[in-house]
Motif scaffolding. Structure first.
Motif, PDB file in Angstrom:
ATOM      1  N   ASN A  24       0.017  -5.682  -8.881  1.00  0.00           N
ATOM      2  CA  ASN A  24       0.017  -5.190  -7.492  1.00  0.00           C
ATOM      3  C   ASN A  24       1.196  -5.641  -6.626  1.00  0.00           C
ATOM      4  N   GLN A  25       1.942  -6.619  -7.050  1.00  0.00           N
ATOM      5  CA  GLN A  25       3.015  -7.103  -6.172  1.00  0.00           C
ATOM      6  C   GLN A  25       4.051  -6.027  -5.884  1.00  0.00           C
ATOM      7  N   GLU A  26       4.387  -5.246  -6.892  1.00  0.00           N
ATOM      8  CA  GLU A  26       5.471  -4.286  -6.714  1.00  0.00           C
ATOM      9  C   GLU A  26       5.131  -3.237  -5.654  1.00  0.00           C
ATOM     10  N   ALA A  27       3.918  -2.719  -5.729  1.00  0.00           N
ATOM     11  CA  ALA A  27       3.521  -1.684  -4.767  1.00  0.00           C
ATOM     12  C   ALA A  27       3.542  -2.237  -3.345  1.00  0.00           C
ATOM     13  N   VAL A  28       3.098  -3.478  -3.191  1.00  0.00           N
ATOM     14  CA  VAL A  28       3.075  -4.082  -1.861  1.00  0.00           C
ATOM     15  C   VAL A  28       4.508  -4.236  -1.353  1.00  0.00           C
ATOM     16  N   GLY A  35       9.244  -0.314   5.377  1.00  0.00           N
ATOM     17  CA  GLY A  35       9.018  -0.525   6.800  1.00  0.00           C
ATOM     18  C   GLY A  35       7.597  -0.299   7.264  1.00  0.00           C
ATOM     19  N   LEU A  36       6.682  -0.149   6.325  1.00  0.00           N
ATOM     20  CA  LEU A  36       5.282   0.012   6.729  1.00  0.00           C
ATOM     21  C   LEU A  36       4.678  -1.339   7.078  1.00  0.00           C
ATOM     22  N   ASP A  37       3.752  -1.343   8.015  1.00  0.00           N
ATOM     23  CA  ASP A  37       2.933  -2.532   8.218  1.00  0.00           C
ATOM     24  C   ASP A  37       2.011  -2.670   7.014  1.00  0.00           C
ATOM     25  N   VAL A  38       1.687  -3.908   6.676  1.00  0.00           N
ATOM     26  CA  VAL A  38       0.887  -4.134   5.473  1.00  0.00           C
ATOM     27  C   VAL A  38      -0.233  -5.133   5.751  1.00  0.00           C
ATOM     28  N   LEU A  39      -1.416  -4.817   5.286  1.00  0.00           N
ATOM     29  CA  LEU A  39      -2.465  -5.832   5.200  1.00  0.00           C
ATOM     30  C   LEU A  39      -2.666  -6.123   3.723  1.00  0.00           C
ATOM     31  N   LEU A  40      -2.463  -7.373   3.330  1.00  0.00           N
ATOM     32  CA  LEU A  40      -2.572  -7.749   1.925  1.00  0.00           C
ATOM     33  C   LEU A  40      -3.670  -8.790   1.754  1.00  0.00           C
ATOM     34  N   VAL A  41      -4.694  -8.432   0.983  1.00  0.00           N
ATOM     35  CA  VAL A  41      -5.788  -9.354   0.723  1.00  0.00           C
ATOM     36  C   VAL A  41      -5.860  -9.587  -0.786  1.00  0.00           C
ATOM     37  N   MET A  42      -5.514 -10.768  -1.216  1.00  0.00           N
ATOM     38  CA  MET A  42      -5.625 -11.131  -2.635  1.00  0.00           C
ATOM     39  C   MET A  42      -6.080 -12.583  -2.708  1.00  0.00           C
ATOM     40  N   PRO A  43      -6.770 -12.940  -3.779  1.00  0.00           N
ATOM     41  CA  PRO A  43      -7.276 -14.315  -3.864  1.00  0.00           C
ATOM     42  C   PRO A  43      -6.152 -15.340  -3.933  1.00  0.00           C
ATOM     43  N   HIS A 205      -6.924  -6.572  -3.475  1.00  0.00           N
ATOM     44  CA  HIS A 205      -6.897  -6.581  -4.937  1.00  0.00           C
ATOM     45  C   HIS A 205      -7.299  -7.909  -5.535  1.00  0.00           C
ATOM     46  N   GLY A 206      -7.698  -7.820  -6.768  1.00  0.00           N
ATOM     47  CA  GLY A 206      -7.744  -9.022  -7.595  1.00  0.00           C
ATOM     48  C   GLY A 206      -8.981  -9.877  -7.424  1.00  0.00           C
ATOM     49  N   PHE A 207     -10.042  -9.339  -6.829  1.00  0.00           N
ATOM     50  CA  PHE A 207     -11.231 -10.163  -6.648  1.00  0.00           C
ATOM     51  C   PHE A 207     -12.108 -10.211  -7.896  1.00  0.00           C
ATOM     52  N   ARG A 208     -11.895  -9.249  -8.788  1.00  0.00           N
ATOM     53  CA  ARG A 208     -12.698  -9.263 -10.007  1.00  0.00           C
ATOM     54  C   ARG A 208     -12.233 -10.376 -10.928  1.00  0.00           C
ATOM     55  N   PHE A 460     -15.823  -7.749  -0.670  1.00  0.00           N
ATOM     56  CA  PHE A 460     -14.474  -8.012  -0.191  1.00  0.00           C
ATOM     57  C   PHE A 460     -13.680  -6.733   0.031  1.00  0.00           C
ATOM     58  N   GLY A 461     -14.296  -5.589  -0.248  1.00  0.00           N
ATOM     59  CA  GLY A 461     -13.616  -4.322   0.011  1.00  0.00           C
ATOM     60  C   GLY A 461     -12.433  -4.082  -0.910  1.00  0.00           C
ATOM     61  N   ASP A 462     -12.526  -4.594  -2.126  1.00  0.00           N
ATOM     62  CA  ASP A 462     -11.447  -4.422  -3.104  1.00  0.00           C
ATOM     63  C   ASP A 462     -11.334  -2.933  -3.443  1.00  0.00           C
ATOM     64  N   THR A 463     -10.399  -2.258  -2.771  1.00  0.00           N
ATOM     65  CA  THR A 463     -10.373  -0.799  -2.838  1.00  0.00           C
ATOM     66  C   THR A 463      -9.869  -0.266  -4.170  1.00  0.00           C
ATOM     67  N   GLY A 464      -8.983  -1.018  -4.805  1.00  0.00           N
ATOM     68  CA  GLY A 464      -8.429  -0.526  -6.060  1.00  0.00           C
ATOM     69  C   GLY A 464      -9.402  -0.677  -7.217  1.00  0.00           C
ATOM     70  N   ASP A 465     -10.474  -1.423  -6.990  1.00  0.00           N
ATOM     71  CA  ASP A 465     -11.414  -1.717  -8.064  1.00  0.00           C
ATOM     72  C   ASP A 465     -12.504  -0.658  -8.053  1.00  0.00           C
ATOM     73  N   GLY A 466     -12.804  -0.114  -9.204  1.00  0.00           N
ATOM     74  CA  GLY A 466     -13.828   0.923  -9.246  1.00  0.00           C
ATOM     75  C   GLY A 466     -15.230   0.373  -9.088  1.00  0.00           C
ATOM     76  N   CYS A 467     -15.361  -0.942  -8.919  1.00  0.00           N
ATOM     77  CA  CYS A 467     -16.670  -1.588  -8.816  1.00  0.00           C
ATOM     78  C   CYS A 467     -17.537  -1.307 -10.039  1.00  0.00           C
ATOM     79  N   ALA A 468     -16.897  -1.234 -11.187  1.00  0.00           N
ATOM     80  CA  ALA A 468     -17.655  -1.030 -12.417  1.00  0.00           C
ATOM     81  C   ALA A 468     -18.472  -2.280 -12.722  1.00  0.00           C
TER      82      ALA A 468
END
Ligand code: ADP
Ligand code: MG
Length: 689
Positions: A24-28, A35-43, A205-208, A460-468
């Motif tokens: 996930n680092q690259e996309a962030v 120049g976008l504002d970013v909210l980054l939540v990772m453990p 990302h990355g809470f799983r 935690f609202g981990d959006t990239g995770d499918g919550c499988a």
């Protein structure tokens, strides 16, 4: 023109010496560079800092970094300086001259990074100085500090939003490890993320954690210490951290576990030197167990913690996640076990009522206060006389404390109280509701039949995770769970299951939902099934997908009373006897540790002095173990997902010949038998494996 990813990669290698991006680092980085504002939540430990540092270099100019702790700031600054980057810091630990020098360098544009503490922005002239030369980007570390719902609220973070306006158009990157969805919304709103009509990029990302098998089990309070000792008996279960709810319980449990293990207590009541020694001994492997209150763990980085045990319900899911997250940092399979029972809810309620007194008490105190100072010790008497309200000394003090906290009263250092602002009420109510809500979340988590990891990830609202479903927690793999055994429904339970379906009207979802308490009253008035056992049956039905359980609440006397509703699912509407075969009841595994000790490793077996297996049985056990490994590999799951060691050993002892025999073995339900039965029997008959 935003740089292409190849040039970001080149920067990563040249300036940071890293071969590759982490997940996930690259996309962030790309979003921030654009120049976008970013909210980054990772453990913690995921590598968030790079996500502002690399874009800062790619964009050029000076990056302004706001950080709440001097130690964090110094650490980051030292690392960047070591990479040959030009860095300055301004915080209260440094002298005036250093601050002046840093400002000069900033205005000259000779810095790549400037670190500041948030309270700096209160210094007159400082924000204006920053605005004279706009930064290339602004990074806000530990951004959850802005939210009063976060665990680390810092009033100084509150003004950040107002000051950012003068630093625009720099993109703002907010970083945090612990935000819940509510805190995330708070960060976005208060910082005003999303500049010039462009939505902020949000990365969560990355809470799983794939190697944590989470178990939650009901154990009566008096039995928890012994159960903990059993669970920790196999050597593979250690090193371990045991979390206890209070200092006293940590002490007692440490003494008790100290009989069998090298264990020590750790809590805020011990002096810092002592705590330091315990922590170092644990890190060095001289201690096998630390029995701790939540005070333990900050900054603990021990990679091989195999078990994290909670002996009571935690106060919040965020805290719980942080605590279990200390298991298995090395990536190897690890277990976390949470013990609780109805008694914990009672204890939570008790603390809640003590810590958040009814608002009427605060109202009464507010009414008797005025501009004329009153000594705090006179308050109970005043309340009795003027408000006809009788409060114990402690109750009165607690209510006063809350009133003062929220500005409804002022207490001077001589102990005199005057009336404060009338606006205390809404924030007090909001806070107490929030706290109550956090407890409900923990209870829901403990009682839900859904995958534990999926619940946490969603929290935690981990959006990239499918919550499988994780496949290894007690909800996903009940038969592999260490703390409980599983069995099919008994005849009476089967009848009761049909009665539940009939009472819910046989139609899915629709109007057929009922409170579980009411349903228990209707169906169990005469059969003697206790509420607890009835709830267990409902949980089993929910696990198997035939009913759905929902938390609900109603208002009574200005209090929110929670209850549970049960309704039929689509599958439940056609519930048949065949369906009843697939329902699995779970019970406390009273010989968890003993069984684990005897079967997990040859060493443990010898130590426990269990009945030795016959040579034939031992050979079969090895064969079964080999088969289990292949079966698990095919499923892409750890071996204990097929079944636990205890079951493996039982099969070796019983040497079953028919499917019916398999069903009698603890840990093998109908589902397992239909899936693996044939193969297991083949291994047992010696014709395969
Ligand atoms: P966080 O702030 O998310 O807790 P940090 O930014 O402090 O984590 O990073 C944790 C560690 O990971 C640091 O030692 C950092 O140097 C390292 N790290 C970060 N990104 C990478 C990467 N792409 N490759 C290798 N190591 C990395
Ligand atoms: Mg960090």
């Amino acid at each position: 023109m935003p740089p292409r990813s190849s040039s970001l990669r080149a920067l990563l290698a040249e300036r940071f010496g890293f071969r590759d991006f982490r997940a996930n680092q690259e996309a962030v980085c790309r979003a921030a560079v654009e120049g976008l504002d970013v909210l980054l939540v990772m453990p913690t430990g995921a590598g968030k800092s790079l996500c502002y540092q690399l874009p800062a270099l790619a964009r050029g100019g000076t990056a302004l970094v706001i950080s709440p702790l001097i130690a964090l700031m110094d650490d980051q600054a030292a690392k960047l300086s070591a990479l040959g980057l030009r860095v300055a810091r301004i915080h209260s630990g440094l002298g005036r001259e250093a601050a002046r020098e840093a400002c000069r360098a900033y205005l000259e544009g000779s810095l790549e990074f400037l670190f500041i503490a948030p309270e700096r922005l209160r210094v007159p002239g400082f924000p204006e100085m920053l605005a004279k030369r706009k930064p290339g980007l602004v990074a806000i570390d530990e951004a959850h500090c802005i939210s009063q719902w976060g665990h680390d609220f810092r009033p100084d973070y509150r003004m950040l939003g107002a000051h950012l306006a003068s630093l625009r158009p720099s993109p703002v990157i907010a970083l945090t490890a612990t935000a819940t969805t509510q805190v995330q919304q708070d960060i976005v709103a208060q910082l005003g993320l999303g500049f010039g009509g462009r939505e902020p990029a949000v990365f969560i990302h990355g809470f799983r954690r794939d190697n944590l098998a989470i178990e939650v089990v009901e154990v009566p309070k008096p039995r928890r210490a012994a159960f903990a000792a059993e669970l920790l008996a196999p050597p593979e279960a250690r090193p371990a951290i045991v979390y206890a709810p209070t200092r006293r319980e940590a002490e007692m449990l440490a003494t008790e576990l100290g009989r069998g293990f090298k264990a020590a207590p750790y809590h805020a009541g011990l002096d810092p030197d002592h705590r330091d020694r315990v922590q170092r001994a644990f890190l060095a492997g001289e201690l096998e167990l630390v029995v701790a209150t939540i005070a333990f763990g900050m900054g603990i980085d021990k990679a091989d913690v195999r078990t994290v045990l909670h002996t009571a319900l935690p106060a919040t899911l965020e805290g719980y996640y942080q605590e279990i997250g200390r298991a298995g940092r090395d990536g190897l399979p690890s277990r976390t076990i949470l013990m609780h029972s109805f008694a914990d809810r009672k204890q939570h309620d008790f603390f809640f009522e003590r810590d958040y007194p009814p608002v009427e008490r605060l109202d009464a105190i507010f009414r008797v206060l005025g501009d004329e100072p009153v000594h705090w010790e006179e308050l109970p008497e005043l309340l009795k006389r003027k408000q006809r309200l009788t409060l114990e000394r402690e109750e009165c003090d607690k209510a006063l404390e809350k009133l003062v906290t929220h500005g409804g009263a002022q207490l001077d250092y001589t102990g005199f109280v005057t009336r404060g602002s009338a606006r205390w009420r809404a924030p007090y109510l909001a806070q107490s509701q929030h706290r109550g809500g956090q407890m409900q979340q923990v209870i829901r988590f403990a009682e839900s039949p859904e995958c534990r990891m999926a619940q946490l990830v969603r929290h935690f609202g981990d959006t990239g995770d499918g919550c499988a479903a994780c496949g290894i927690c007690d909800a996903c793999a009940p038969l592999a769970a260490l703390t409980q055994t599983s069995r099919p429904l008994e005849e009476g339970e089967r009848r009761l299951a049909h009665a539940v379906v009939a009472a819910l009207g046989g139609t899915p979802y629709g109007g057929g939902s009922k409170s579980t308490g009411k349903l228990h009253g209707e169906l169990c008035a005469r059969n003697g099934v206790s509420r607890d056992r009835f709830e267990d049956l409902l949980a089993a039905l929910a696990s198997a997908g035939f009913v759905r359980l929902d938390e609900a609440s109603f208002e009574k006397d200005s209090r929110t009373i929670p209850y549970r509703k049960v309704s039929l699912t689509h599958e439940g509407a056609t519930f048949s006897d065949r369906d009843a075969d697939t329902v699995v009841m779970r019970e406390l595994n009273t010989s968890a540790g003993a069984a684990a000790t005897t079967s997990r490793s040859p060493k443990g077996r010898a130590q426990a002095g269990a009945a030795p297996l016959s040579a034939a049985a031992a050979a079969l056990e090895d064969k079964l173990r080999a088969w289990r490994k292949t079966a698990a590999q095919k499923l892409g799951q750890p071996a204990f997902c097929v079944f636990g060691d205890q079951t493996l050993r039982l099969i070796a002892q019983e040497q079953p010949a028919r499917e019916e025999d398999l069903l009698l073995i603890r840990g093998l339900g109908p589902a397992k038998v239909s899936k693996f039965g044939e193969e297991i029997l083949r291994v047992c008959s010696g014709s395969g494996g």
